[in-house]
Design an enzyme around this catalytic site. Sequence first.
Site, PDB file in Angstrom:
ATOM      1  N   GLY A  85       0.834  -1.204   0.000  1.00  0.00           N
ATOM      2  CA  GLY A  85       0.000   0.000   0.000  1.00  0.00           C
ATOM      3  C   GLY A  85       0.869   1.255   0.000  1.00  0.00           C
ATOM      4  O   GLY A  85       0.662   2.192  -0.782  1.00  0.00           O
TER       5      GLY A  85
ATOM      6  N   THR B 170       7.790  -4.860   6.621  1.00  0.00           N
ATOM      7  CA  THR B 170       6.611  -5.596   7.079  1.00  0.00           C
ATOM      8  C   THR B 170       7.060  -6.959   7.593  1.00  0.00           C
ATOM      9  O   THR B 170       8.003  -7.539   7.060  1.00  0.00           O
ATOM     10  CB  THR B 170       5.564  -5.781   5.955  1.00  0.00           C
ATOM     11  OG1 THR B 170       4.659  -6.832   6.333  1.00  0.00           O
ATOM     12  CG2 THR B 170       6.200  -6.174   4.636  1.00  0.00           C
ATOM     13  N   ILE B 171       6.371  -7.456   8.623  1.00  0.00           N
ATOM     14  CA  ILE B 171       6.742  -8.786   9.134  1.00  0.00           C
ATOM     15  C   ILE B 171       6.172  -9.883   8.251  1.00  0.00           C
ATOM     16  O   ILE B 171       6.524 -11.040   8.394  1.00  0.00           O
ATOM     17  CB  ILE B 171       6.248  -9.006  10.582  1.00  0.00           C
ATOM     18  CG1 ILE B 171       4.716  -9.022  10.650  1.00  0.00           C
ATOM     19  CG2 ILE B 171       6.842  -7.985  11.535  1.00  0.00           C
ATOM     20  CD1 ILE B 171       4.183  -9.642  11.928  1.00  0.00           C
ATOM     21  N   ASP B 172       5.267  -9.531   7.332  1.00  0.00           N
ATOM     22  CA  ASP B 172       4.502 -10.551   6.612  1.00  0.00           C
ATOM     23  C   ASP B 172       5.264 -11.248   5.482  1.00  0.00           C
ATOM     24  O   ASP B 172       4.828 -12.280   4.998  1.00  0.00           O
ATOM     25  CB  ASP B 172       3.223  -9.929   6.022  1.00  0.00           C
ATOM     26  CG  ASP B 172       2.294  -9.412   7.101  1.00  0.00           C
ATOM     27  OD1 ASP B 172       2.271 -10.018   8.183  1.00  0.00           O
ATOM     28  OD2 ASP B 172       1.590  -8.407   6.869  1.00  0.00           O
TER      29      ASP B 172
ATOM     30  N   ARG C 196      -2.995 -32.271  24.127  1.00  0.00           N
ATOM     31  CA  ARG C 196      -3.698 -31.141  23.551  1.00  0.00           C
ATOM     32  C   ARG C 196      -3.282 -30.926  22.104  1.00  0.00           C
ATOM     33  O   ARG C 196      -2.168 -31.253  21.710  1.00  0.00           O
ATOM     34  CB  ARG C 196      -3.349 -29.892  24.372  1.00  0.00           C
ATOM     35  CG  ARG C 196      -4.115 -28.668  23.991  1.00  0.00           C
ATOM     36  CD  ARG C 196      -3.780 -27.536  24.920  1.00  0.00           C
ATOM     37  NE  ARG C 196      -4.380 -27.695  26.234  1.00  0.00           N
ATOM     38  CZ  ARG C 196      -3.933 -27.092  27.337  1.00  0.00           C
ATOM     39  NH1 ARG C 196      -2.869 -26.326  27.273  1.00  0.00           N
ATOM     40  NH2 ARG C 196      -4.538 -27.269  28.485  1.00  0.00           N
TER      41      ARG C 196
ATOM     42  N   MET D 259       0.537 -14.313  11.895  1.00  0.00           N
ATOM     43  CA  MET D 259       0.262 -13.254  10.920  1.00  0.00           C
ATOM     44  C   MET D 259       0.822 -13.623   9.547  1.00  0.00           C
ATOM     45  O   MET D 259       1.278 -14.736   9.329  1.00  0.00           O
ATOM     46  CB  MET D 259       0.839 -11.941  11.421  1.00  0.00           C
ATOM     47  CG  MET D 259      -0.008 -11.300  12.498  1.00  0.00           C
ATOM     48  SD  MET D 259       0.636  -9.672  12.891  1.00  0.00           S
ATOM     49  CE  MET D 259      -0.695  -9.037  13.894  1.00  0.00           C
TER      50      MET D 259
ATOM     51  N   GLY E 178       8.639 -27.929  14.192  1.00  0.00           N
ATOM     52  CA  GLY E 178       8.194 -29.313  14.085  1.00  0.00           C
ATOM     53  C   GLY E 178       6.696 -29.450  14.263  1.00  0.00           C
ATOM     54  O   GLY E 178       6.219 -30.370  14.934  1.00  0.00           O
TER      55      GLY E 178
ATOM     56  N   GLU F  36       2.802 -30.321  13.373  1.00  0.00           N
ATOM     57  CA  GLU F  36       2.237 -31.499  12.714  1.00  0.00           C
ATOM     58  C   GLU F  36       1.504 -31.113  11.434  1.00  0.00           C
ATOM     59  O   GLU F  36       1.467 -31.867  10.469  1.00  0.00           O
ATOM     60  CB  GLU F  36       1.278 -32.233  13.662  1.00  0.00           C
ATOM     61  CG  GLU F  36       1.958 -33.229  14.594  1.00  0.00           C
ATOM     62  CD  GLU F  36       2.883 -32.586  15.612  1.00  0.00           C
ATOM     63  OE1 GLU F  36       2.592 -31.451  16.041  1.00  0.00           O
ATOM     64  OE2 GLU F  36       3.894 -33.209  15.972  1.00  0.00           O
TER      65      GLU F  36
END
Length: 319
Positions: free
Chosen positions: A104, A125-127, A162, A169, A185, A187
């Site tokens: 942008g 940008t971190i993206d 769990r 992001m 690592g 899954e």
Amino acid sequence: VRRIGILTSGGDSPGMNAAIRAVTRVGLNSGLEVFGIYNGYKGMVEGYIEPLTRETVGEIVNRGGTVLGSARLPEFKDIEVRKKAIHQLKKRGIEAVVVIGGDGSYRGALSLTEMGINCIGLPGTIDNDITCTDYTIGFQTALETVVEAIDKLRDTSNSHHRCSIVEVMGNRCGDLALWSGIACGAEIIVTSETGFDEEDVLDRLRDLDLIRKKKHAIVVISEKITDVDQFAKKVSLNTGFSGRATVLGHIQRGGSPCPFDRLLASQMGEKAVDLLMQGIGGQCICIRNNEIVAIPIEKALSMPQESRKPLMNLFERLV
Ligand code: ADP
């Protein structure tokens, strides 16, 4: 060119400060005057512009965020608004600007260049969602943050049979998910490129539980794909795991930039100043195969996202 400006725009990222420092110091050491434009294009329009000195950019190379502030100003698409901004620059004799931001921000930089103010874009940008560059400033630091967080989730999810569903992001880009998933690592990794087939993921989780006898499972999923809280409930209902969603959110944007990002920002800042001094604008800086190069913003904006098939294949072979 005697006077240049610098601004940060869009989402902030670690390493933006290192870029500000590099542009300022390289500029001053090349005989230029350098101005900080605060709060992105908003400050440009409002005239929130101040000279930067060697000292004002001291003590920031290691700090996250951006000392110049960032903002969004959708009205900048309006040519009349940009005319006001250019008036503010001309009043101060600023002829060229370095813009640090995402695509942008690049569009704004291109429009300004077309109106006579040479702009150079730096990918902040971190993206990692700017296709023309292998890495954006901030990606590696965010990756470290994500990996650290997932490592911690692994410890606790191990103890409770769990399934941790971690939303990271990336905007529409799956790199943060893919890179961190491999490094931790995980899954299962879900990105815009892999697509999300809910039933298939539940099947795979049942498999991990019943056949592979896994004590836990980590699913890394890019933002903007599904509601992870809802999905966690489905995991609890339909598999042997108890599903828990964690949205890492804005902590991914913070923190002290890692050395790679500081170096990348410094090299890119240097290149931007050199181009502006040659009277060149409308380009953005990239790192490609370890080389710092510039390409036209127009070309950068039209490049399709690169496929990450090789890394995806590697991931499948590691599970
Ligand atoms: P990013 O730079 O991280 O992609 P945005 O998409 O929010 O973030 O863009 C940052 C700013 O760039 C916007 O708030 C707006 O001021 C400016 N901008 C975005 N698109 C355009 C455009 N097409 N023309 C001019 N300016 C734009």
